[in-house]
Design a protein around this motif. Sequence first.
Motif, PDB file in Angstrom:
ATOM      1  N   LEU A   6       0.835  -1.195   0.000  1.00 48.41           N
ATOM      2  CA  LEU A   6       0.000   0.000   0.000  1.00 48.41           C
ATOM      3  C   LEU A   6       0.872   1.248   0.000  1.00 48.41           C
ATOM      4  N   ARG A   7       0.598   2.150  -0.930  1.00 50.18           N
ATOM      5  CA  ARG A   7       1.331   3.409  -1.014  1.00 50.18           C
ATOM      6  C   ARG A   7       0.322   4.554  -0.970  1.00 50.18           C
ATOM      7  N   GLY A   8       0.387   5.368   0.052  1.00 50.31           N
ATOM      8  CA  GLY A   8      -0.553   6.468   0.196  1.00 50.31           C
ATOM      9  C   GLY A   8       0.089   7.819  -0.028  1.00 50.31           C
ATOM     10  N   HIS A   9      -0.752   8.814  -0.227  1.00 51.74           N
ATOM     11  CA  HIS A   9      -0.313  10.205  -0.369  1.00 51.74           C
ATOM     12  C   HIS A   9       0.695  10.361  -1.506  1.00 51.74           C
ATOM     13  N   GLU A  10       0.383   9.731  -2.642  1.00 50.47           N
ATOM     14  CA  GLU A  10       1.220   9.840  -3.833  1.00 50.47           C
ATOM     15  C   GLU A  10       0.348  10.243  -5.016  1.00 50.47           C
ATOM     16  N   PRO A  11       0.227  11.521  -5.294  1.00 49.84           N
ATOM     17  CA  PRO A  11      -0.582  11.939  -6.448  1.00 49.84           C
ATOM     18  C   PRO A  11      -0.078  11.300  -7.741  1.00 49.84           C
ATOM     19  N   VAL A  12      -1.009  10.811  -8.544  1.00 53.86           N
ATOM     20  CA  VAL A  12      -0.660  10.238  -9.845  1.00 53.86           C
ATOM     21  C   VAL A  12      -0.395  11.371 -10.825  1.00 53.86           C
ATOM     22  N   LEU A  13       0.762  11.343 -11.452  1.00 57.54           N
ATOM     23  CA  LEU A  13       1.145  12.375 -12.410  1.00 57.54           C
ATOM     24  C   LEU A  13       0.904  11.943 -13.854  1.00 57.54           C
ATOM     25  N   ASP A  14       1.039  10.643 -14.103  1.00 59.30           N
ATOM     26  CA  ASP A  14       0.896  10.162 -15.474  1.00 59.30           C
ATOM     27  C   ASP A  14       0.790   8.644 -15.450  1.00 59.30           C
ATOM     28  N   TRP A  15       0.284   8.075 -16.531  1.00 59.57           N
ATOM     29  CA  TRP A  15       0.248   6.619 -16.656  1.00 59.57           C
ATOM     30  C   TRP A  15       0.305   6.243 -18.134  1.00 59.57           C
ATOM     31  N   HIS A  16       0.818   5.059 -18.396  1.00 60.92           N
ATOM     32  CA  HIS A  16       0.931   4.562 -19.768  1.00 60.92           C
ATOM     33  C   HIS A  16       0.616   3.072 -19.777  1.00 60.92           C
ATOM     34  N   ALA A  17       0.062   2.615 -20.879  1.00 60.74           N
ATOM     35  CA  ALA A  17      -0.234   1.191 -21.034  1.00 60.74           C
ATOM     36  C   ALA A  17       0.085   0.766 -22.455  1.00 60.74           C
ATOM     37  N   ASN A  18       0.587  -0.465 -22.586  1.00 67.68           N
ATOM     38  CA  ASN A  18       0.803  -1.056 -23.903  1.00 67.68           C
ATOM     39  C   ASN A  18       0.559  -2.552 -23.794  1.00 67.68           C
ATOM     40  N   ALA A  19       0.877  -3.284 -24.822  1.00 64.29           N
ATOM     41  CA  ALA A  19       0.595  -4.719 -24.843  1.00 64.29           C
ATOM     42  C   ALA A  19       1.388  -5.485 -23.798  1.00 64.29           C
ATOM     43  N   GLN A  20       2.502  -4.929 -23.344  1.00 63.21           N
ATOM     44  CA  GLN A  20       3.358  -5.624 -22.383  1.00 63.21           C
ATOM     45  C   GLN A  20       2.984  -5.352 -20.925  1.00 63.21           C
ATOM     46  N   VAL A  22       1.691  -2.002 -17.843  1.00 60.46           N
ATOM     47  CA  VAL A  22       1.296  -0.634 -17.513  1.00 60.46           C
ATOM     48  C   VAL A  22       2.357   0.000 -16.627  1.00 60.46           C
ATOM     49  N   THR A  23       2.424   1.328 -16.691  1.00 60.67           N
ATOM     50  CA  THR A  23       3.337   2.097 -15.850  1.00 60.67           C
ATOM     51  C   THR A  23       2.581   3.278 -15.262  1.00 60.67           C
ATOM     52  N   VAL A  24       2.756   3.507 -13.979  1.00 62.15           N
ATOM     53  CA  VAL A  24       2.146   4.645 -13.298  1.00 62.15           C
ATOM     54  C   VAL A  24       3.255   5.483 -12.680  1.00 62.15           C
ATOM     55  N   ARG A  25       3.239   6.777 -12.970  1.00 63.80           N
ATOM     56  CA  ARG A  25       4.222   7.693 -12.392  1.00 63.80           C
ATOM     57  C   ARG A  25       3.527   8.576 -11.362  1.00 63.80           C
ATOM     58  N   THR A  26       4.055   8.575 -10.148  1.00 65.72           N
ATOM     59  CA  THR A  26       3.497   9.382  -9.070  1.00 65.72           C
ATOM     60  C   THR A  26       4.517  10.415  -8.621  1.00 65.72           C
ATOM     61  N   ALA A  33       3.439  -2.757 -13.743  1.00 65.47           N
ATOM     62  CA  ALA A  33       2.614  -3.913 -13.390  1.00 65.47           C
ATOM     63  C   ALA A  33       2.029  -4.512 -14.659  1.00 65.47           C
ATOM     64  N   GLY A  34       1.416  -5.663 -14.488  1.00 62.81           N
ATOM     65  CA  GLY A  34       0.777  -6.307 -15.621  1.00 62.81           C
ATOM     66  C   GLY A  34      -0.607  -5.773 -15.907  1.00 62.81           C
ATOM     67  N   HIS A  35      -1.255  -5.197 -14.875  1.00 60.81           N
ATOM     68  CA  HIS A  35      -2.616  -4.690 -15.047  1.00 60.81           C
ATOM     69  C   HIS A  35      -2.829  -3.517 -14.101  1.00 60.81           C
ATOM     70  N   LEU A  36      -3.642  -2.578 -14.533  1.00 60.10           N
ATOM     71  CA  LEU A  36      -3.938  -1.380 -13.750  1.00 60.10           C
ATOM     72  C   LEU A  36      -5.444  -1.251 -13.581  1.00 60.10           C
ATOM     73  N   HIS A 171      -7.187   0.073 -23.937  1.00 55.79           N
ATOM     74  CA  HIS A 171      -6.088  -0.639 -23.276  1.00 55.79           C
ATOM     75  C   HIS A 171      -6.641  -1.859 -22.539  1.00 55.79           C
ATOM     76  N   GLU A 172      -6.361  -3.038 -23.037  1.00 57.85           N
ATOM     77  CA  GLU A 172      -6.912  -4.243 -22.428  1.00 57.85           C
ATOM     78  C   GLU A 172      -6.307  -4.540 -21.063  1.00 57.85           C
ATOM     79  N   ARG A 173      -5.184  -3.913 -20.745  1.00 53.62           N
ATOM     80  CA  ARG A 173      -4.560  -4.124 -19.440  1.00 53.62           C
ATOM     81  C   ARG A 173      -4.995  -3.089 -18.398  1.00 53.62           C
ATOM     82  N   VAL A 174      -6.022  -2.326 -18.709  1.00 50.81           N
ATOM     83  CA  VAL A 174      -6.509  -1.290 -17.792  1.00 50.81           C
ATOM     84  C   VAL A 174      -8.004  -1.502 -17.552  1.00 50.81           C
TER      85      VAL A 174
END
Length: 219
Positions: A6-20, A22-26, A33-36, A171-174
């Motif tokens: 669990l990670r709290g108090h981390e505003p999400v700044l951006d996210w990206h997803a592709n076939a491989q 997902v990535t979340v930048r806070t 991760a594999g799924h978001l 995005h099938e992984r989201v």
Amino acid sequence: RHGADLRGHEPVLDWHANAQGVTVRTSKGEYAAGHLIFTTGAWTPEVLRDLPLTVTRQVLGWTQPPDLSPFTADRFPVWAIDHEGAGFYYGFPHTPDGSGGPGLKAALHCPGAPTTAATAQREPLPADADEVRAVFARHLPTGDGPLIEQRTCLYTNTPDGHFIVDRHPAHERVTLACGFSGHGFKFASVMGEVLADLATAGKTDWPIDFLRLSRFAHS
């Protein structure tokens, strides 16, 4: 206990997803991760900008009637009143153990004032007291009394008042879980199962077709 981090108090700044994956930048780092699953509540319009969502500020409060005995849970029900032109109100009975709040609860379910998670006025305003007490004065006069506590909350509303629970159309992984329109908490346990199904198997046996995002395609 089951491996969650669990990670709290981390505003999400951006996210990206592709076939491989997902990535979340806070504000504190980047996570892969594999799924978001988006369960971002009133912040959803900030991170998913193309969804038909409106955030509103809602007001609730508790009064101290002269006599609380007629409003205890063994004598008085959970209630809702749809007053044409004034709004849809609801409330709970008084719980002597304090589990339902300090007095007799009333709240405005809709409409609410449009706002955003970043700009919402979180502290009660003087006019909020009038909004809460108006329902008692109009419909439950013996429940009216001094307002002993006020709170505000944020709804994330869809046009039809039903949730959005679906795979992201691009995005099938989201997976999306948002727009709970003020009544999602009652479904938290089953929503957890649905979202786990969608993330791990891509489908669920629960009947969620009426919650698909595609229902708004032509609205």
